[in-house]
Enzyme design. Sequence first.
Site, mmCIF file in Angstrom:
data_model
loop_
_atom_site.group_PDB
_atom_site.id
_atom_site.type_symbol
_atom_site.label_atom_id
_atom_site.label_comp_id
_atom_site.label_asym_id
_atom_site.label_seq_id
_atom_site.Cartn_x
_atom_site.Cartn_y
_atom_site.Cartn_z
ATOM 1 N N GLU A 1 -4.097 1.670 -7.151
ATOM 2 C CA GLU A 1 -4.506 2.781 -6.305
ATOM 3 C C GLU A 1 -3.607 3.987 -6.562
ATOM 4 O O GLU A 1 -2.578 4.153 -5.887
ATOM 5 C CB GLU A 1 -4.381 2.378 -4.828
ATOM 6 C CG GLU A 1 -5.294 1.259 -4.418
ATOM 7 C CD GLU A 1 -5.603 1.324 -2.921
ATOM 8 O OE1 GLU A 1 -6.772 1.259 -2.570
ATOM 9 O OE2 GLU A 1 -4.660 1.476 -2.120
ATOM 10 N N HIS B 1 0.846 -1.195 0.000
ATOM 11 C CA HIS B 1 0.000 0.000 0.000
ATOM 12 C C HIS B 1 0.889 1.254 0.000
ATOM 13 O O HIS B 1 1.943 1.271 0.648
ATOM 14 C CB HIS B 1 -0.915 -0.020 1.228
ATOM 15 C CG HIS B 1 -2.010 0.990 1.123
ATOM 16 N ND1 HIS B 1 -1.788 2.332 1.335
ATOM 17 C CD2 HIS B 1 -3.316 0.869 0.801
ATOM 18 C CE1 HIS B 1 -2.935 2.988 1.156
ATOM 19 N NE2 HIS B 1 -3.880 2.119 0.829
HETATM 20 P P1 PGA Z 1 -9.854 5.651 0.282
HETATM 21 O O1 PGA Z 1 -8.605 4.691 0.525
HETATM 22 O O2 PGA Z 1 -11.003 4.783 -0.184
HETATM 23 O O3 PGA Z 1 -10.119 6.284 1.617
HETATM 24 O O4 PGA Z 1 -9.462 6.622 -0.772
HETATM 25 C C1 PGA Z 1 -8.358 3.577 -0.288
HETATM 26 C C2 PGA Z 1 -7.097 2.892 0.150
HETATM 27 O O5 PGA Z 1 -6.126 3.590 0.517
HETATM 28 O O6 PGA Z 1 -7.014 1.652 0.167
#
Ligand code: PGA
Length: 217
Positions: free
Chosen positions: A137, A88
């Site tokens: 992401e 992440h």
């Molecule tokens: P968010 O985070 O939905 O709050 O944008 C997603 C993530 O970081 O996995």
Amino acid sequence: MKYIVGNWKSNKTLEESSKWLEQFNKIYKQSNTSKVIVCPSFIHIPLMVNASFSLGLQNLSPFEQGAYTGEVAAEQLAGIVEYALIGHSERREYFQETDSQLKKKVAQARQFDIEPIYCVQSEKTPIPEGVQIIAYEPVEAIGTGNPEDPANCRSVFAKIVKRQPEIKTCLYGGSVKADNAAAFLQEPTIDGVLVGGASLDPVEFAKIVTYASQNQT
Ligand code: PGA
């Protein structure tokens, strides 16, 4: 089948997580068209081991069990959790996790039958061997309220899968909420969503899950 993954990050006391569970269980119905995975902090895992959804980790040690103060090893969670978020952007940024550490985490997870959900920030992010599920992401979409355009996800996934055909499942994460989840879940090449902030509210998270369950075959 669509994946709905909730990433609670470093949130919720024990009391708050049991309230979440109570409320979510009132609404959630298992379905064979959606796969729900909740990734809470380690402290919440004992409360959730018998839940009707799957459990995932937000992090795990790159090492086996042993003298690694503060770490939780994959072997300690084997048979309890099915998935682990690895790579992440918050782990990379705030804990300086490197590609070589992340590769070790993937190897540890796989050795103990925990399926990595490997987070990539762009189509160029290196992905270790053995990864079958990725979550795209883009950093600028996380927690900002500005999600990526679903059409861009399609092109990023196509490039990644062309490079690494062993990747079977591509999820999108970044500002997914109940009111925009449909745009991602309707897109055939997006296999599901990774939800941060909106997963903290059991009603909002359940709305995303219900949409996925009712609109898939
Ligand atoms: P968010 O985070 O939905 O709050 O944008 C997603 C993530 O970081 O996995």
